[in-house]
Write an enzyme that holds these catalytic residues in place. Structure first.
Site, mmCIF file in Angstrom:
data_model
loop_
_atom_site.group_PDB
_atom_site.id
_atom_site.type_symbol
_atom_site.label_atom_id
_atom_site.label_comp_id
_atom_site.label_asym_id
_atom_site.label_seq_id
_atom_site.Cartn_x
_atom_site.Cartn_y
_atom_site.Cartn_z
ATOM 1 N N VAL A 1 -7.066 61.371 -28.868
ATOM 2 C CA VAL A 1 -8.149 62.309 -29.153
ATOM 3 C C VAL A 1 -9.364 61.434 -29.464
ATOM 4 O O VAL A 1 -9.450 60.850 -30.537
ATOM 5 C CB VAL A 1 -7.797 63.233 -30.335
ATOM 6 N N PRO A 2 -10.313 61.299 -28.520
ATOM 7 C CA PRO A 2 -11.270 60.183 -28.521
ATOM 8 C C PRO A 2 -12.447 60.292 -29.494
ATOM 9 O O PRO A 2 -13.613 60.405 -29.093
ATOM 10 C CB PRO A 2 -11.761 60.176 -27.069
ATOM 11 N N CYS A 3 -12.150 60.182 -30.779
ATOM 12 C CA CYS A 3 -13.224 60.198 -31.772
ATOM 13 C C CYS A 3 -14.099 58.947 -31.677
ATOM 14 O O CYS A 3 -15.213 58.920 -32.215
ATOM 15 C CB CYS A 3 -12.656 60.354 -33.178
ATOM 16 N N HIS A 4 -13.601 57.900 -30.989
ATOM 17 C CA HIS A 4 -14.416 56.690 -30.828
ATOM 18 C C HIS A 4 -15.646 56.952 -29.966
ATOM 19 O O HIS A 4 -16.593 56.152 -29.983
ATOM 20 C CB HIS A 4 -13.577 55.556 -30.212
#
EC number: 2.1.1.63
Length: 210
Positions: free
Chosen positions: A178-181
């Protein structure tokens, strides 16, 4: 074995003998695999986990029958993460790499630049309310793209919740997948990241290069 007692599983005579005598690493590994298989047959594993090496350090992967529930960086302290999972989900936790084979494969493909979208079933039960809402929308940010905290606040229908979006990203239990970056501060600077800024930079550079 983190929550599963030996007496929860029926051992054959050979396994009982192995448990009572010193064993070398190879035998211990084979024994653990047999215990893992027996625990799964008896439906005694609520949370399976393993660890894998990656360009951003050793990652802990954990899954429930519903799907991948946790990806943890080494700086989070894997022992503490497992203890928290025992409290939050179930004490019946077992190292069971086979259950995480598909997850490990897709993460390896991501770091090898062979995968841009994860095709994994996720268990989002560790997040609630607004945080879960934000995390549900993060995969909508395309590979190699970035959005600001303000962009995400507007996306979820609450433009004033910029700070809350930052908190949702900082507490994301499934980083990388889940690409919070891909979420930055409004001024374009990195902001915080659960795996540390070096890891966040590595992920962004990886995607930018592809």
């Amino acid at each position: 074995m983190n929550g599963i007692r030996h007496d929860d599983i029926r051992h054959d005579d050979d396994m009982t003998a192995l448990l009572s005598t010193p064993v070398d690493a190879g035998t211990l590994s084979r024994l653990h695999r047999r215990l893992e298989q027996a625990a799964e047959r008896a439906n005694l594993v609520d949370v399976a986990y393993t660890t894998i090496d990656s360009p951003v350090g050793t990652l802990l992967l954990a899954a429930t029958p519903e799907g991948l529930v946790r990806v943890a960086y080494a700086n989070e302290d894997h022992d503490r993460v497992l203890e928290a999972l025992g409290r939050q989900l179930s004490p019946r936790i077992l190292r069971a790499p086979k259950r995480l084979d598909e997850v490990a494969r897709e993460i390896d493909e991501y770091f090898a630049k062979h995968r841009q979208v994860f095709d994994l079933t996720l268990d989002l039960s560790l997040s609630r309310g607004f945080r879960r809402l934000v995390q549900t929308h993060l995969p909508e940010i395309g590979y190699g793209q970035t959005r600001s905290y303000r962009d995400i606040a507007e996306l979820v229908g609450n433009p004033k919740a910029v700070r809350a979006v930052g908190t949702a990203c900082a507490t994301n239990p499934l980083p990388i997948v889940v690409p919070c970056h891909r979420v930055l501060r409004t001024d374009g600077t990195l902001g915080g990241y659960i795996g540390g800024l070096e890891a966040k930079t590595t992920l962004l550079n990886l995607e930018a290069a592809a």
